[in-house]
Design a protein around this motif. Sequence first.
Motif, PDB file in Angstrom:
ATOM      1  N   ALA A  96      -3.193   2.939   4.419  1.00 36.74           N
ATOM      2  CA  ALA A  96      -3.912   2.243   3.345  1.00 36.74           C
ATOM      3  C   ALA A  96      -4.527   0.949   3.875  1.00 36.74           C
ATOM      4  N   ASN A  97      -3.788   0.244   4.703  1.00 39.27           N
ATOM      5  CA  ASN A  97      -4.329  -0.997   5.272  1.00 39.27           C
ATOM      6  C   ASN A  97      -5.478  -0.717   6.224  1.00 39.27           C
ATOM      7  N   GLY A 133       0.815  -1.203   0.000  1.00 42.85           N
ATOM      8  CA  GLY A 133       0.000   0.000   0.000  1.00 42.85           C
ATOM      9  C   GLY A 133       0.852   1.258   0.000  1.00 42.85           C
ATOM     10  N   HIS A 168      -8.683  -0.048   4.106  1.00 40.29           N
ATOM     11  CA  HIS A 168      -9.259  -1.177   3.353  1.00 40.29           C
ATOM     12  C   HIS A 168     -10.266  -1.919   4.161  1.00 40.29           C
ATOM     13  N   LEU A 187      -7.484   5.150  -2.999  1.00 39.94           N
ATOM     14  CA  LEU A 187      -7.870   5.561  -1.647  1.00 39.94           C
ATOM     15  C   LEU A 187      -7.719   7.070  -1.444  1.00 39.94           C
ATOM     16  N   GLU A 237      -0.980   1.276  -5.723  1.00 38.63           N
ATOM     17  CA  GLU A 237      -1.746   0.534  -4.719  1.00 38.63           C
ATOM     18  C   GLU A 237      -2.597   1.429  -3.822  1.00 38.63           C
ATOM     19  N   ASN A 238      -2.342   2.733  -3.793  1.00 41.37           N
ATOM     20  CA  ASN A 238      -3.110   3.556  -2.867  1.00 41.37           C
ATOM     21  C   ASN A 238      -3.831   4.733  -3.534  1.00 41.37           C
TER      22      ASN A 238
END
Length: 108
Positions: free
Chosen positions: A104-105, A21, A108, A30, A26-27
């Motif tokens: 980011a985690n 992330g 999610h 978001l 990957e982010n």
Amino acid sequence: MNLAMSEQALQRENVEFLGTGGRSQENRSLGFRPAFMDRDTAAVYPACFADGRPAPFHLLDGLPADVVLARTADGRVASVKPTIVSGFTLDGTFYTREAAARKANELH
């Protein structure tokens, strides 16, 4: 060792943060935007192309001249001050790659 930020350093970071992330790919969904921060001044610089357009990934070419250490023969930024770190902004806050991966985690 305090090494200058370069394209090679950015490539190493992308390998290091693969799947965490902590990468733009990957982010982005978001709301994270690639950016740089100068640890000496706390100034945050959005990642931009040389012409000032926002870049969707970390790119050194849009950083201000006062942080640039070296340029290539064709004028591209080769390296910047060692106090420049890559990361992301989200809702006006700068996150290092590590902090962005954690955030980011959480999101999610």
